[in-house]
Structure formats: C-alpha cells, structure tokens
Design a protein around this motif. Sequence first.
Motif, PDB file in Angstrom:
ATOM      1  N   ASP A 161      34.086  42.506  87.807  1.00 13.86           N
ATOM      2  CA  ASP A 161      34.756  42.257  86.531  1.00 13.86           C
ATOM      3  C   ASP A 161      35.684  41.044  86.621  1.00 13.86           C
ATOM      4  OD1 ASP A 161      33.482  44.454  85.452  1.00 13.86           O
ATOM      5  OD2 ASP A 161      35.202  45.791  85.635  1.00 13.86           O
ATOM      6  N   ALA A 162      36.379  40.913  87.751  1.00 11.50           N
ATOM      7  CA  ALA A 162      37.286  39.775  87.928  1.00 11.50           C
ATOM      8  C   ALA A 162      36.510  38.457  87.926  1.00 11.50           C
ATOM      9  CB  ALA A 162      38.082  39.927  89.222  1.00 11.50           C
ATOM     10  N   LEU A 163      35.337  38.442  88.561  1.00 13.38           N
ATOM     11  CA  LEU A 163      34.529  37.222  88.570  1.00 13.38           C
ATOM     12  C   LEU A 163      34.027  36.873  87.177  1.00 13.38           C
ATOM     13  CD1 LEU A 163      32.479  37.760  91.853  1.00 13.38           C
ATOM     14  CD2 LEU A 163      34.310  36.093  91.480  1.00 13.38           C
ATOM     15  N   VAL A 164      33.646  37.885  86.406  1.00 13.21           N
ATOM     16  CA  VAL A 164      33.230  37.642  85.019  1.00 13.21           C
ATOM     17  C   VAL A 164      34.390  37.038  84.225  1.00 13.21           C
ATOM     18  CG1 VAL A 164      32.555  38.768  82.864  1.00 13.21           C
ATOM     19  CG2 VAL A 164      31.443  39.416  85.005  1.00 13.21           C
ATOM     20  N   GLN A 165      35.582  37.589  84.418  1.00  8.76           N
ATOM     21  CA  GLN A 165      36.766  37.062  83.728  1.00  8.76           C
ATOM     22  C   GLN A 165      37.039  35.615  84.136  1.00  8.76           C
ATOM     23  OE1 GLN A 165      40.386  39.278  84.529  1.00  8.76           O
ATOM     24  NE2 GLN A 165      41.672  37.582  83.827  1.00  8.76           N
ATOM     25  N   ALA A 166      36.956  35.345  85.437  1.00  2.00           N
ATOM     26  CA  ALA A 166      37.223  33.990  85.924  1.00  2.00           C
ATOM     27  C   ALA A 166      36.181  32.998  85.424  1.00  2.00           C
ATOM     28  CB  ALA A 166      37.255  33.989  87.451  1.00  2.00           C
ATOM     29  N   GLU A 167      34.936  33.448  85.354  1.00  2.00           N
ATOM     30  CA  GLU A 167      33.866  32.576  84.857  1.00  2.00           C
ATOM     31  C   GLU A 167      34.109  32.182  83.408  1.00  2.00           C
ATOM     32  OE1 GLU A 167      31.157  30.274  85.604  1.00  2.00           O
ATOM     33  OE2 GLU A 167      30.491  31.943  86.863  1.00  2.00           O
ATOM     34  N   ALA A 168      34.587  33.138  82.623  1.00  2.00           N
ATOM     35  CA  ALA A 168      34.732  32.906  81.185  1.00  2.00           C
ATOM     36  C   ALA A 168      36.006  32.168  80.813  1.00  2.00           C
ATOM     37  CB  ALA A 168      34.695  34.249  80.452  1.00  2.00           C
ATOM     38  N   ASP A 169      37.000  32.166  81.675  1.00  2.00           N
ATOM     39  CA  ASP A 169      38.313  31.604  81.353  1.00  2.00           C
ATOM     40  C   ASP A 169      38.372  30.140  81.778  1.00  2.00           C
ATOM     41  OD1 ASP A 169      40.958  30.932  80.997  1.00  2.00           O
ATOM     42  OD2 ASP A 169      41.761  32.702  82.010  1.00  2.00           O
ATOM     43  N   PRO A 170      38.432  29.191  80.840  1.00  2.00           N
ATOM     44  CA  PRO A 170      38.460  27.778  81.214  1.00  2.00           C
ATOM     45  C   PRO A 170      39.730  27.378  81.959  1.00  2.00           C
ATOM     46  CG  PRO A 170      38.835  28.045  78.859  1.00  2.00           C
ATOM     47  CD  PRO A 170      38.447  29.389  79.378  1.00  2.00           C
ATOM     48  N   ALA A 171      40.754  28.211  81.896  1.00  2.03           N
ATOM     49  CA  ALA A 171      41.987  27.911  82.631  1.00  2.03           C
ATOM     50  C   ALA A 171      41.848  28.189  84.126  1.00  2.03           C
ATOM     51  CB  ALA A 171      43.154  28.725  82.061  1.00  2.03           C
TER      52      ALA A 171
ATOM     53  N   ALA B 267      41.820  22.944  91.725  1.00  2.00           N
ATOM     54  CA  ALA B 267      42.233  23.239  90.351  1.00  2.00           C
ATOM     55  C   ALA B 267      42.757  22.011  89.626  1.00  2.00           C
ATOM     56  CB  ALA B 267      43.297  24.339  90.350  1.00  2.00           C
ATOM     57  N   LEU B 268      43.112  20.978  90.357  1.00  2.00           N
ATOM     58  CA  LEU B 268      43.592  19.745  89.741  1.00  2.00           C
ATOM     59  C   LEU B 268      42.461  18.784  89.381  1.00  2.00           C
ATOM     60  CD1 LEU B 268      46.688  19.058  92.032  1.00  2.00           C
ATOM     61  CD2 LEU B 268      46.695  19.980  89.701  1.00  2.00           C
ATOM     62  N   LYS B 269      41.249  19.125  89.778  1.00  2.00           N
ATOM     63  CA  LYS B 269      40.103  18.252  89.531  1.00  2.00           C
ATOM     64  C   LYS B 269      39.402  18.665  88.229  1.00  2.00           C
ATOM     65  CE  LYS B 269      39.562  17.659  94.506  1.00  2.00           C
ATOM     66  NZ  LYS B 269      40.116  16.306  94.574  1.00  2.00           N
ATOM     67  N   PRO B 270      38.600  17.783  87.645  1.00  2.00           N
ATOM     68  CA  PRO B 270      37.916  18.127  86.386  1.00  2.00           C
ATOM     69  C   PRO B 270      36.918  19.261  86.603  1.00  2.00           C
ATOM     70  CG  PRO B 270      37.166  16.000  87.219  1.00  2.00           C
ATOM     71  CD  PRO B 270      38.329  16.393  88.061  1.00  2.00           C
ATOM     72  N   LEU B 271      37.060  20.304  85.788  1.00  2.00           N
ATOM     73  CA  LEU B 271      36.223  21.488  85.955  1.00  2.00           C
ATOM     74  C   LEU B 271      34.746  21.157  85.792  1.00  2.00           C
ATOM     75  CD1 LEU B 271      36.004  24.536  86.381  1.00  2.00           C
ATOM     76  CD2 LEU B 271      36.392  24.832  83.921  1.00  2.00           C
TER      77      LEU B 271
ATOM     78  N   SER C 189      29.854  29.936  89.071  1.00  2.00           N
ATOM     79  CA  SER C 189      29.676  28.486  88.913  1.00  2.00           C
ATOM     80  C   SER C 189      30.846  27.661  89.402  1.00  2.00           C
ATOM     81  CB  SER C 189      29.417  28.159  87.434  1.00  2.00           C
ATOM     82  OG  SER C 189      30.590  28.365  86.655  1.00  2.00           O
ATOM     83  N   LYS C 190      32.019  28.278  89.557  1.00  2.00           N
ATOM     84  CA  LYS C 190      33.224  27.548  89.951  1.00  2.00           C
ATOM     85  C   LYS C 190      33.451  27.679  91.459  1.00  2.00           C
ATOM     86  CE  LYS C 190      35.219  28.577  85.407  1.00  2.00           C
ATOM     87  NZ  LYS C 190      36.324  29.205  84.638  1.00  2.00           N
ATOM     88  N   PRO C 191      34.316  26.850  92.035  1.00  2.00           N
ATOM     89  CA  PRO C 191      34.566  26.956  93.474  1.00  2.00           C
ATOM     90  C   PRO C 191      35.094  28.328  93.870  1.00  2.00           C
ATOM     91  CG  PRO C 191      35.359  24.859  92.637  1.00  2.00           C
ATOM     92  CD  PRO C 191      34.976  25.671  91.436  1.00  2.00           C
ATOM     93  N   LEU C 192      34.542  28.835  94.968  1.00  2.00           N
ATOM     94  CA  LEU C 192      34.892  30.151  95.486  1.00  2.00           C
ATOM     95  C   LEU C 192      35.314  29.970  96.942  1.00  2.00           C
ATOM     96  CD1 LEU C 192      34.880  33.210  94.785  1.00  2.00           C
ATOM     97  CD2 LEU C 192      32.495  33.258  95.516  1.00  2.00           C
ATOM     98  N   ILE C 193      36.534  30.386  97.253  1.00  2.00           N
ATOM     99  CA  ILE C 193      37.116  30.177  98.578  1.00  2.00           C
ATOM    100  C   ILE C 193      37.436  31.526  99.191  1.00  2.00           C
ATOM    101  CG2 ILE C 193      39.058  29.124  99.836  1.00  2.00           C
ATOM    102  CD1 ILE C 193      38.647  27.843  96.439  1.00  2.00           C
ATOM    103  N   ALA C 194      37.173  31.688 100.490  1.00  2.00           N
ATOM    104  CA  ALA C 194      37.499  32.933 101.179  1.00  2.00           C
ATOM    105  C   ALA C 194      38.499  32.669 102.294  1.00  2.00           C
ATOM    106  CB  ALA C 194      36.244  33.584 101.742  1.00  2.00           C
ATOM    107  N   ALA C 195      39.427  33.613 102.457  1.00  2.00           N
ATOM    108  CA  ALA C 195      40.392  33.606 103.551  1.00  2.00           C
ATOM    109  C   ALA C 195      40.128  34.866 104.372  1.00  2.00           C
ATOM    110  CB  ALA C 195      41.818  33.614 103.010  1.00  2.00           C
TER     111      ALA C 195
END
Length: 258
Positions: free
Chosen positions: A40-50, A198-202, A95-101
Amino acid sequence: MSQNPSDILTHCESGVMTITLNRVDKKNSITAAMYGAMADALVQAEADPAIRAVVLQGHETVFSAGNDIGDFLNQPPATAESPVYRFLHGIAGFSKPLIAAVCGPAVGVGTTMLFHCDLVYAGDNAAFSMPFVNLGLCPEAASSLLVPQMFGYHRAAEALLLGEPFFAEAALEVGLVNRIVPPTEVNAVAQGAARKLALKPLSSLIETKRLMKQGQAPQVVARMTEEGASFGRMLREPAAREAFGAFMEKRKPDFSRF
C-alpha cells in the motif's frame, strides 16, 4: 498474523518516503499484514508526485529474517492478489528510485527484494541468504533470473543451491550493494542518497530507470509468475512440510525420503 500497525512505519519528508520494518523483537520477520502495508505504501508513493524516492530500511542489527513462518503457514499466498505478491510486483514495477539500507541478517525475501532496488547500502554486519532449497522450496521475486544475471551462474548456484549466507564484502564484489558503511551510518547514507535524488527532475529519474529496466521487465514479470506457481505447489509437498515442521520443532530436517 500481526495486527500491530507499528510493524511497518512510513514517513514522508523532503520528497522521500521511508518505509521501516519495525518488528525487531521478531527479527523483522514479515507477516501478510506487513506485506500488505508495504504494498500500500508503494502504491501511495507511486501516485504522489511529491514523493521522488523511497527508502526501505530495518534496524541496525537486523534487516529482515524473511517470512514469519507461523503466519506464512497459516496464510500461504494463494493468488496474485496475496499481500506478498502485491508487494513483490509493487517493488518490481515501481517507477521511482528505490533505495535499501541493510544491516544484519537479510534472509529470503529480505535479500531477494534488494534485486529490485536501485541503490543498496549495507552495514559491515550485513549477512545475505536465500535458503529456499533448504526449506523444500524454490526461489521467488524473480531471483532465479536476477541472481544469475548479477552474480554469474556459478556464484548464483552457490547462493541458491547451497543457500548459505554471504556477507557484505561478497555482496559488494558481485554488485548487489553500492557501498559498505558502519551499521550506525547506513540509514543516514541511504537517506542522503534519497534526498539527492529528490532534488532531481522526477520525469528524468523515471525515464532513466525505465530505460535501464525495460529489457528485463517482461522477463521479471514472467519469471515471478512461474516461480509463484512452483512455489505454491512445492509448499504443499512433503519436503516443505518436513522443513517447516523441523523449523517449528527446532530440529534438523530429514530429507532422505524426498
């Protein structure tokens, strides 16, 4: 099944969504509810242009012990809409960058999810393992495709057939991780990379990721489907029943009959 909403924490700040596995007392073993929350969080992140990037993180002592065995046996994934498959398809198609720690143990899906991340930062205490064969099962998350592509066949066979842990330096050597740092610094390093992104053009981030992944994207989906069918079948077979029974009874499994 975990009903604790704090087992998965989400936080959004400065264009970055952070998804935290927060079940440290159970070594961040993942329940169906947790898979659902992450999907659900990934769906939210995908849809939110922010939201420009997402970070997946655990604790400095453990990333994830993989599936919660009791929960998994009570609620085995039955369809493509099962929470675990929603999550796996969600990270594969994000579709957006995904980073793991990643710090400490990353077992099973705790390792295979990393093949769908764009950047992976590891603590020097990280220990990766994909012990599916040891449980009478087969790989998932398209790892039967992606591990040989990244590791080369013989190293992949060692990781997937023997199912033994490999550590941060080996993961760096084969390209699974980008950088190794002390465990107390991993989350901060991942956050720093995410904030740079996050500072780069989406639109540029999304298109560059799409172009890099487009050659293998259909193969990943097809392999996930094939693995899922095999995994579901093998889960019902005697070898897996023996493996999980031995795990629950805290004894060594006996596969001599299978």
